[in-house]
Design an enzyme around this catalytic site. Structure first.
Site, PDB file in Angstrom:
ATOM      1  N   GLN A 197      65.487  74.262 -16.059  1.00 24.59           N
ATOM      2  CA  GLN A 197      65.788  75.307 -15.474  1.00 24.59           C
ATOM      3  C   GLN A 197      65.548  76.727 -16.296  1.00 24.59           C
ATOM      4  OE1 GLN A 197      67.787  72.969 -15.686  1.00 24.59           O
ATOM      5  NE2 GLN A 197      69.748  73.728 -16.194  1.00 24.59           N
ATOM      6  N   ASN A 220      65.093  68.397 -25.274  1.00 24.62           N
ATOM      7  CA  ASN A 220      65.061  67.067 -24.721  1.00 24.62           C
ATOM      8  C   ASN A 220      63.715  66.737 -23.826  1.00 24.62           C
ATOM      9  OD1 ASN A 220      65.543  67.751 -22.208  1.00 24.62           O
ATOM     10  ND2 ASN A 220      67.712  67.478 -22.276  1.00 24.62           N
ATOM     11  N   SER A 243      60.851  63.460 -35.246  1.00 23.51           N
ATOM     12  CA  SER A 243      60.764  63.960 -36.526  1.00 23.51           C
ATOM     13  C   SER A 243      60.015  62.666 -37.540  1.00 23.51           C
ATOM     14  CB  SER A 243      62.139  64.334 -37.131  1.00 23.51           C
ATOM     15  OG  SER A 243      61.857  64.886 -38.447  1.00 23.51           O
ATOM     16  N   GLN A 265      65.453  62.043 -42.396  1.00 23.27           N
ATOM     17  CA  GLN A 265      64.563  62.187 -41.211  1.00 23.27           C
ATOM     18  C   GLN A 265      65.271  61.150 -40.222  1.00 23.27           C
ATOM     19  OE1 GLN A 265      62.325  64.769 -40.513  1.00 23.27           O
ATOM     20  NE2 GLN A 265      63.431  65.318 -42.525  1.00 23.27           N
ATOM     21  N   HIS A 268      67.829  61.901 -37.740  1.00 22.54           N
ATOM     22  CA  HIS A 268      67.615  62.726 -36.613  1.00 22.54           C
ATOM     23  C   HIS A 268      68.071  61.997 -35.094  1.00 22.54           C
ATOM     24  CE1 HIS A 268      66.372  66.636 -38.117  1.00 22.54           C
ATOM     25  NE2 HIS A 268      65.796  66.044 -39.053  1.00 22.54           N
ATOM     26  N   GLU A 333      54.155  64.812 -40.126  1.00 15.64           N
ATOM     27  CA  GLU A 333      54.704  66.238 -40.040  1.00 15.64           C
ATOM     28  C   GLU A 333      55.242  66.685 -41.328  1.00 15.64           C
ATOM     29  OE1 GLU A 333      58.529  67.821 -37.658  1.00 15.64           O
ATOM     30  OE2 GLU A 333      58.616  65.807 -38.340  1.00 15.64           O
ATOM     31  N   HIS A 334      55.889  65.672 -42.085  1.00 22.09           N
ATOM     32  CA  HIS A 334      56.374  65.979 -43.694  1.00 22.09           C
ATOM     33  C   HIS A 334      55.898  65.087 -44.572  1.00 22.09           C
ATOM     34  CE1 HIS A 334      59.855  67.221 -40.752  1.00 22.09           C
ATOM     35  NE2 HIS A 334      59.650  68.342 -41.396  1.00 22.09           N
ATOM     36  N   ASP A 367      63.666  72.171 -44.265  1.00 23.57           N
ATOM     37  CA  ASP A 367      64.334  72.113 -43.048  1.00 23.57           C
ATOM     38  C   ASP A 367      65.111  73.571 -42.862  1.00 23.57           C
ATOM     39  OD1 ASP A 367      63.390  69.908 -42.300  1.00 23.57           O
ATOM     40  OD2 ASP A 367      65.171  68.696 -42.816  1.00 23.57           O
ATOM     41  N   GLU A 421      18.355  81.800 -18.177  1.00 26.30           N
ATOM     42  CA  GLU A 421      19.444  81.364 -17.496  1.00 26.30           C
ATOM     43  C   GLU A 421      19.377  81.292 -15.911  1.00 26.30           C
ATOM     44  OE1 GLU A 421      23.242  82.396 -19.388  1.00 26.30           O
ATOM     45  OE2 GLU A 421      22.867  81.034 -21.367  1.00 26.30           O
ATOM     46  N   HIS A 426      22.324  89.922 -14.976  1.00 23.42           N
ATOM     47  CA  HIS A 426      22.729  90.087 -16.483  1.00 23.42           C
ATOM     48  C   HIS A 426      21.615  90.703 -17.185  1.00 23.42           C
ATOM     49  CE1 HIS A 426      25.897  87.130 -15.756  1.00 23.42           C
ATOM     50  NE2 HIS A 426      26.351  87.023 -17.016  1.00 23.42           N
TER      51      HIS A 426
END
Length: 436
Positions: A197, A220, A243, A265, A268, A333-334, A367, A421, A426
């Site tokens: 929402q 989430n 992660s 990591q 998480h 990622e890391h 981080d 074309e 044009h």
């Protein structure tokens, strides 16, 4: 593939290594149809009933009793009060992190440019900030002031005119650190709403919540699904997966340090991924033993254990060159390069979100306070994506101004191509400006 009680061990010499690695890396974050249907319903309600629907969903999902959106709105004065009310230690740490993040991102700011050709034609590029940005910040048990800093400060540095933040407050619980971070980051208004929402409200506006041009920030599965659904109506940063950390070690780093880096990591959530690659078999065994020794002392032991057993691995390879090849295949990622001469290895790496070089550079510093952004591409998308930055909050417009001479030269070329074309209008538009 052998297995300790907690984490899998692989070696590149195994016949089934490629298959095992692919299985380990596989991640599909697609929402199921039930989630998609629920999110679509929420978005439709927000579009149709605006504020009323937003208040209704917020009261229901966050167990509140707000009468209107004004009751869910926090002003700049409230954010200032949150900052002023922090214990000094937290206030100083937050200011230090914010200052470093801002200083780093100031260096990213691109400039407009143009040049003039010999015949007087001018070409260039104009850089303009996005006008209004929405920042989603998780609430409830997951309260991340660092996420506020990392998402809002680049927008502020980019020159975004208005930064709106949404953060759910289940049962009315407000996190003062999150609000204080918003104060330091250039956020002007906060709405205590969350979920699909909140994303719909930012994308379409509700009357009280203004429509934004881009939405950034983690959430989430409902938030991620809603971001995917409104993309096109607004811009989004990314659909982030769990992660990840990949540690490359040459055997010279304390195994307990590396075990804790993997834990950082894994704690998480159960889907997070922690992998170590080394070409030193004795070192790999020492790290495995450190994991078993230290794990019982961790506050989030159950989550770490589940993460390591499901998606973690200790990989034995045959040398630095093969380690780099594995890095590029995984595109983490890391990436921690816990090796001698890490700069040299970093130059060889092509795919990684953030590269932490040397034995003393723990990923966790990135981080919170090193300076570079911690919003990074996950699930192998570092092959084609970059960290969040100032450039994500700006857009570019091309500049073209033709002199009479330039219009003649370019017009002749354009007319030939246009007629090729079969686009006669044009061609004639270009030909109208030719010298006769």
């Amino acid at each position: 593939m052998s297995q300790t009680s907690t984490i899998a061990r692989l070696t590149t010499r195994d016949a089934d290594f490629d298959t095992r690695l692919e299985t380990l890396l596989a991640w599909e974050g697609v929402s199921d149809q039930q989630v998609v249907a629920r999110v679509d319903e929420i978005i439709a309600a927000i579009r149709q009933r605006g504020d009323a629907a937003l208040v209704e969903y917020t009261n229901r999902f966050d167990r509140l009793s707000a009468d209107d959106v004004e009751a869910l709105t926090l002003t700049a004065g409230r954010l200032q009060a949150a900052f002023d009310g922090l214990p000094q230690e937290q206030r100083v740490a937050l200011e230090h992190a914010a200052q470093r993040i801002r200083a780093y991102h100031e260096r990213q700011k691109p400039s407009s440019w143009q040049y003039e050709e010999a015949d007087g034609t001018v070409l260039g590029q104009k850089v303009t900030p996005i006008e209004r940005v929405g920042i989603y910040v998780p609430g409830g048990k997951a309260a991340y002031p660092s996420s506020v800093l990392m998402n809002a400060i680049p927008a502020d540095v980019a020159g975004v005119r208005e930064i709106i933040m949404v953060v759910p407050t289940p049962d009315g619980v407000v996190n003062e650190l999150v609000l204080a971070a918003a104060h330091l980051s250039g956020v002007e208004r906060v709405f205590t709403v969350g979920g699909a929402q909140a994303i719909a409200a930012l994308a379409y506006g509700t009357g009280s919540v203004p429509r934004v041009d881009k939405i950034v920030g983690p959430g989430n599965i409902y938030v991620a699904t809603a971001k995917r659904a409104v993309f096109g109506q607004v811009g989004i940063d990314m659909i982030a997966g769990p992660s990840e950390i990949l540690v490359v070690s040459d055997g010279g780093t304390d195994p307990e340090w590396l075990a804790m880096d993997l834990f950082s990591q894994a704690e998480h959530d159960e889907d997070a991924q922690a992998i170590l690659v080394t070409w030193d078999a004795e070192h790999l065994e020492a790290v495995a033993q450190a994991i078993e020794r230290l794990l019982p002392s961790m506050e989030r032991e159950a989550i770490i254990r589940e993460s390591l057993s499901r998606r973690g691995a200790l990989i034995l390879c045959e040398g630095r060159e093969q380690a780099v090849a594995l890095v590029d295949r995984i595109a983490p990622e890391h990436l921690e390069l816990s090796v001698e001469a890490p700069e040299e290895m970093a130059q060889a790496v092509r795919h990684a979100g953030a590269i932490f070089m040397g034995r003393y550079t723990a990923e966790v510093l990135g981080d919170y306070c090193a300076g570079p952004n911690h919003v990074l591409p996950t699930s192998g998308t570092a092959r084609f994506s970059s960290p969040l930055g100032v450039y994500d909050f700006q857009k570019r417009s091309s500049l073209i101004q033709c002199s009479p001479e330039g219009a003649d030269v370019l017009g002749r070329t354009a007319a030939v191509l246009a007629r090729g074309e079969s686009l006669t209008a044009h061609a004639r538009s270009a030909e109208n400006r030719l010298k006769r």
